[in-house]
Scaffold this motif. Structure first.
Motif, short mmCIF file in Angstrom:
data_model
loop_
_atom_site.label_atom_id
_atom_site.label_comp_id
_atom_site.label_asym_id
_atom_site.label_seq_id
_atom_site.Cartn_x
_atom_site.Cartn_y
_atom_site.Cartn_z
N SER A 104 19.44 -37.40 24.70
CA SER A 104 20.45 -36.33 24.75
C SER A 104 19.86 -34.99 24.34
O SER A 104 20.20 -33.94 24.90
CB SER A 104 21.65 -36.68 23.87
N ALA A 105 18.97 -34.99 23.34
CA ALA A 105 18.35 -33.74 22.91
C ALA A 105 17.42 -33.18 23.99
O ALA A 105 17.40 -31.98 24.25
CB ALA A 105 17.58 -33.96 21.61
N LEU A 106 16.63 -34.05 24.62
CA LEU A 106 15.73 -33.60 25.67
C LEU A 106 16.49 -33.12 26.90
O LEU A 106 16.09 -32.17 27.57
CB LEU A 106 14.75 -34.70 26.05
N LEU A 107 17.62 -33.76 27.19
CA LEU A 107 18.45 -33.31 28.31
C LEU A 107 18.98 -31.91 28.06
O LEU A 107 19.08 -31.09 28.98
CB LEU A 107 19.61 -34.27 28.52
N ALA A 132 18.88 -27.66 18.07
CA ALA A 132 18.52 -28.67 19.07
C ALA A 132 18.67 -30.07 18.50
O ALA A 132 19.17 -30.99 19.17
CB ALA A 132 17.09 -28.43 19.55
N MET A 133 18.23 -30.26 17.25
CA MET A 133 18.33 -31.58 16.64
C MET A 133 19.78 -32.00 16.40
O MET A 133 20.11 -33.17 16.45
CB MET A 133 17.55 -31.60 15.32
N PHE A 134 20.65 -31.02 16.16
CA PHE A 134 22.05 -31.36 15.92
C PHE A 134 22.71 -31.97 17.15
O PHE A 134 23.69 -32.70 17.03
CB PHE A 134 22.84 -30.13 15.44
N ILE A 135 22.19 -31.67 18.33
CA ILE A 135 22.70 -32.34 19.53
C ILE A 135 22.48 -33.84 19.39
O ILE A 135 23.38 -34.65 19.67
CB ILE A 135 22.00 -31.79 20.78
#
Length: 601
Positions: free
Chosen positions: A136-139, A287-290
């Motif tokens: 999900s983070a990479l997306l 970004a990490m919170f995603i």
């Protein structure tokens, strides 16, 4: 030995009858989620969890993971073979985007399976669960090149993933991290530092692990505003997708834990490991919170899952174990004693568990639907509303769901009496495994402060006002039906208590922020109860209509109405007590001098 049966009928009831997922067939991904497909996924997925994963739950607890001198880790016996079956069946691809090899189905269907997996074997479920968060983070933030390089293999389950936040000196306060990222001439970064508590940080299930790592660039602000996110593969990946050299990241040790022994919770040492920036410099925390928000919803499901597994075994035991006589006279005069399920105190614990697990299942699946709608709803207004609601309720699902899930697991152990304390019955594992869910992905105190300190005021209070309206509208629609009027009226009263406390925070927290801090956990619990009340009202309205229609499943729907009544009469009144605790303020909480907490000589 404990057993587990996936609650397939209940999941189908919520997805098909309460949420009416078929009504969203015009939205992307939902067109594939026909009733037949839903039944197949739930049925076959449940069977896989029962037959393949559940038998390994105790194996994982007793055998644990083994770290070898070279830093490699072997998972418990059977895990690797089970993961191969999991991957080949495509269970991890359900809600992933079709562009990278996923099936593109709604999250609501994947969440149902996630519960089954975690109930059957929480430790196993964490391996693909962490990878889904990394995806999900990479997306959301990865470059097209990063997505093309990593996502197809990760979504296919050929590679798994992790997130690396915590360090020995910092947990919640990530501004204190020391891991460094030095820019290299080839555009990569050399990552150096130590990360702890890394779930699935090293294992033998896949040939590669894609780590997402928080680190600081040279000269970055010495705070949370100076954190960047990097993708750091365990094995470097060549441009054509083939594997290259081993990267300089090694498992230094496996944490000795209270539970979830089947998952390798690692200390990872990065010694100039090659990584690549994900997203913008110094924007890594966002970004990490995603990934963290996705993980927090998954942890809420874990709270439900351990409660469900413990509940199923407690019910079986209570029906079989004979002790004493029913207070109203022998229930089975031919036997020397009655089954303990006749005793009101045992029923109290079982009814608490039933009311929580079925209500929480509805909340988790409803929450997953909001995730879907936040991306796929037909218009911007609907997408924004869904996004506000799931953002508001994420700390409730995680915090209240895991607090109550642990409480249920403990009470189900209590049903067994002395046998619950003995290892062979398996109940103590449910308790130990459930306990971690209150701690990781942000402790529940952090979740409470996120809710009360941030989410209530966000957007000028738009989210909480939308929630209040949602509950009020449901109550208004149900008050004229005698089957649901009692629950609707009691829920409306509880909602009024929550609204009053919300206003009390607004009037008192600015002058003394400790008032908010002292009441935050109670507020999260209060909102959890009100939200489960909303779910029970939704379920009761459907059940009442089905009972009125008649048919072969009247007992199933009547049980829903009885449990809804129990929730109304025995759970919703707690909201009033929580209001009184919150409005007592922080003076007594913060009144002692620090020295007064020392042990007396």
């Amino acid at each position: 030995m404990p057993s587990y049966t996936a609650p397939a009928r209940d999941a189908r009831f919520i997805i098909n009858e309460v949420l009416e997922v078929a009504n969203y067939g015009n939205l992307p991904g939902f067109e594939s989620a026909t009733p037949d497909i839903i039944d197949t996924v739930i049925g076959e997925g449940g069977r896989f969890c029962q037959e393949v994963l559940a038998p390994l739950n105790r194996v994982g607890d007793e055998e644990g993971c083994t770290r070898h001198p070279d830093g490699s880790v072997t998972t418990p016996p059977g895990f690797k073979e089970a993961y191969q079956q999991f991957r080949e069946a495509g269970w991890g691809t359900l809600s992933q985007p079709e562009a990278f090899g996923g099936q593109g189905m709604p999250h609501v269907l994947a969440f149902a399976l996630e519960e089954f997996i975690s109930s059957a074997n929480q430790s196993f479920g964490m391996y693909p669960g962490l990878a889904a968060g990394a995806v999900s983070a990479l997306l959301a933030k990865g470059s097209p090149e990063q997505q093309a390089l990593y996502l197809p293999k990760m979504i296919a389950g050929e590679w798994l993933g992790t997130m690396n936040l915590t360090e020995p000196q910092c947990g919640t306060d990530l501004g204190l991290i020391r891991t460094k990222a030095e820019p290299q001439a080839d555009g990569s970064y050399a990552i150096t530092g130590t990360k702890i508590f890394i779930s699935a940080g090293e294992h033998d299930l896949t040939e590669n692990i894609i780590h997402l790592v928080l680190a600081k660039l040279p000269g970055a602000p010495d705070s949370s505003k100076g954190i960047s996110l990097f993708v750091v593969p365990k094995v470097l990946v060549n441009a054509d997708g083939s594997l290259g050299e081993r990267n300089a990241v090694v498992c230094g040790s496996i944490e000795e834990k209270m539970g979830i022994h089947g998952n390798s919770t690692c200390l990872l040492n990065y010694d100039g490991a090659k990584g690549w920036l994900v997203g913008e410099e110094n924007k890594g925390l966002a970004a990490m919170f995603i990934m963290m928000n996705a993980a927090r919803l998954g942890v809420g499901v874990q709270g439900l899952s351990q409660a469900e597994a413990a509940y199923q075994n407690a019910v079986a035991y209570a029906k079989d174990r004979r002790q004493g006589r029913a207070l109203t006279g022998p229930a089975d005069p031919e036997a020397k004693a009655d089954p303990i399920i006749v005793h009101p105190d045992v029923r109290r614990m079982l009814m608490d568990a039933k009311a929580f697990t079925e209500g929480m299942r509805a909340l988790c699946l409803w929450g997953a639907l909001q995730v879907d709608l936040s991306h796929k709803a037909a218009n911007e207004e609907e997408r924004a509303l869904a996004d506000r609601l799931i953002g508001l309720l994420t700390p409730v699902i995680k915090g209240y769901g895991t607090d109550k899930g642990f409480e249920v697991a403990v009470n189900m152990q209590q049903v067994f009496g002395g046998h619950g304390y003995i290892r062979e019955w398996g109940m103590e594992q449910f308790v130990r495994d459930a306990r971690i869910a209150q701690i990781y992905e942000g402790t529940n105190g952090v979740q409470a402060m996120d809710l009360a300190g941030r989410k209530l005021a966000q957007g000028g209070g738009a989210a909480i006002q939308a929630f209040f309206k949602l509950v009020a509208d449901e109550c208004a629609a149900a008050k004229d039906d005698e089957d649901t009027a009692n629950l609707a009226e009691r829920l409306e009263k509880a909602l009024g208590e929550q609204q009053a406390v919300t206003m009390w925070f607004m009037q008192n927290a600015m002058a003394n922020p400790n008032h908010l801090g002292a009441g935050a956990h109670h507020y999260m619990t209060m909102m959890g109860i009100v939200t489960l009340g909303l779910m029970w009202l939704k379920m009761a309205r459907v059940a009442a209509a089905k009972v009125a229609e008649g048919g072969g499943e009247a007992a199933f729907y009547q049980a829903k109405l009885t449990t809804a009544r129990y929730f109304a009469e025995r759970c919703l009144p707690d909201v009033g007590a929580l209001r009184r605790k919150i409005e007592a303020g922080a003076d007594a909480v913060m009144g002692l001098d620090v020295e007064a907490f020392a042990t007396a000589a």
